[in-house]
Design an enzyme around this catalytic site. Sequence first.
Site, mmCIF file in Angstrom:
data_model
loop_
_atom_site.group_PDB
_atom_site.id
_atom_site.type_symbol
_atom_site.label_atom_id
_atom_site.label_comp_id
_atom_site.label_asym_id
_atom_site.label_seq_id
_atom_site.Cartn_x
_atom_site.Cartn_y
_atom_site.Cartn_z
ATOM 1 N N GLY A 153 7.209 9.932 -0.842
ATOM 2 C CA GLY A 153 8.288 9.382 -1.744
ATOM 3 C C GLY A 153 7.870 10.081 -3.038
ATOM 4 O O GLY A 153 7.095 10.692 -3.615
ATOM 5 N N CYS A 154 9.206 9.537 -3.906
ATOM 6 C CA CYS A 154 8.921 10.252 -5.203
ATOM 7 C C CYS A 154 7.842 9.566 -6.242
ATOM 8 O O CYS A 154 6.945 10.094 -6.821
ATOM 9 C CB CYS A 154 10.225 10.155 -5.948
ATOM 10 S SG CYS A 154 11.006 8.374 -5.874
ATOM 11 N N TYR A 155 7.775 8.288 -6.024
ATOM 12 C CA TYR A 155 6.554 7.309 -6.737
ATOM 13 C C TYR A 155 5.189 7.975 -6.206
ATOM 14 O O TYR A 155 4.127 8.300 -6.951
ATOM 15 C CB TYR A 155 6.586 5.809 -6.626
ATOM 16 C CG TYR A 155 7.883 5.380 -7.574
ATOM 17 C CD1 TYR A 155 7.880 5.407 -8.990
ATOM 18 C CD2 TYR A 155 8.776 4.493 -6.914
ATOM 19 C CE1 TYR A 155 8.778 4.796 -9.544
ATOM 20 C CE2 TYR A 155 9.796 3.887 -7.745
ATOM 21 C CZ TYR A 155 9.893 4.043 -8.825
ATOM 22 O OH TYR A 155 10.617 3.577 -9.770
ATOM 23 N N THR A 157 4.451 10.715 -5.046
ATOM 24 C CA THR A 157 4.245 12.141 -5.629
ATOM 25 C C THR A 157 3.735 12.141 -6.863
ATOM 26 O O THR A 157 2.764 12.468 -7.266
ATOM 27 C CB THR A 157 5.503 13.079 -5.499
ATOM 28 O OG1 THR A 157 5.671 13.271 -4.237
ATOM 29 C CG2 THR A 157 5.218 14.360 -6.038
ATOM 30 N N SER A 158 4.116 11.299 -7.958
ATOM 31 C CA SER A 158 4.168 11.148 -9.049
ATOM 32 C C SER A 158 2.591 10.833 -9.252
ATOM 33 O O SER A 158 2.062 10.625 -10.570
ATOM 34 C CB SER A 158 5.060 10.331 -10.091
ATOM 35 O OG SER A 158 5.065 9.133 -9.868
#
EC number: 1.2.1.38
Length: 351
Positions: A153-155, A157-158
């Site tokens: 997911g994007c979160y 990854t960050s």
Amino acid sequence: MNVAIVGATGYGGIQAVNLLKKNKNYKISFLGGNKTSGSKWNDNFPFIYLDNDPYVEEISVDNISKNSDVALLCLPNGLSSTLTRKLLERGLKVIDLSADYRYKSLDEWKKVYSKEAAIYKRNDDDLCKEAVYGLPEINKEAISKGRLIACPGCYPTSALIPLAPYLSQGIIENEGIVIDSKSGTSGGGREPNQKLLLSECGEGLSAYGLINHRHTSEIEQVASLISGNKIELLFTPHLVPIPRGMHSTIYGRLRDPGLTSDDCRILLDNYYRNFKNIKVLPVDTFPSTKWVKNTNQIFLSVKVDIRNGRIIILSAIDNLLKGQTGQAIQNLNIMSGFSMDEGLELTNNYP
């Protein structure tokens, strides 16, 4: 190599078309989208012009597998699982952008994605166990050997890329990690959503999904594997009124309170020195989402509060690229034997 883009008319699929149409190593063999099936691609997306102007086709295993080697599944949670096994049985490799195979346990997925689990009656725990978590900077070797890749997911990854160097080497304590993240509205997808209307979210900032956001358990699962210890953390996402971009501020406690900002920056820089898409900024330079917009880069920075031995790690990504489709292309490159960043040498159009 022929690539099928399944769910080509959502934000993830659109990004995939835009990236692959310029890449000499791949040919787009199928564009799938049920709502727009039967229409020409260029009629729907004249701003991402394809010379052969293919039709968008109905999503089916037969259509996807007809001329394809790899399927990029850019579909809502749950739907990918209805296609994956059959595509694998036909010899395709699968890169899934949904959350369907991010958990090593189907029971865990059913618990976190209970609404989808009520609709999609899954029985593919074996594929959950087989799937490789597609974070290229952490799992490159496993990705290169995999046939089913679960894109993060994007979160996550960050959060995981900044945390990994410190968790893997025991630099920070396992308890008390706090992640404060902000995302642009495209993270909510392309389907109509009241909370994403301009009049609802414009000129405002709001938190959502406190404690029980779905990405919390995903971050904890992977962070625990990296650390070798069970990790429980606090994660709070926020919606900000920008189309794309994601910023995370991560707090932790150093095991050695004598470490300085320079020490922690050197560690971060050494850990990622071989990754061209990761930029470790100088101490006291902090990343902005503007700097990574329309790129597959992640900008990182770190600062230590010497008064209390706490570390603050910051990251910025484009949620649609490094947080989604750009990362999927990294995985595709690794699976295909190409350089991880092939076709992803994207430049920011600042400001």
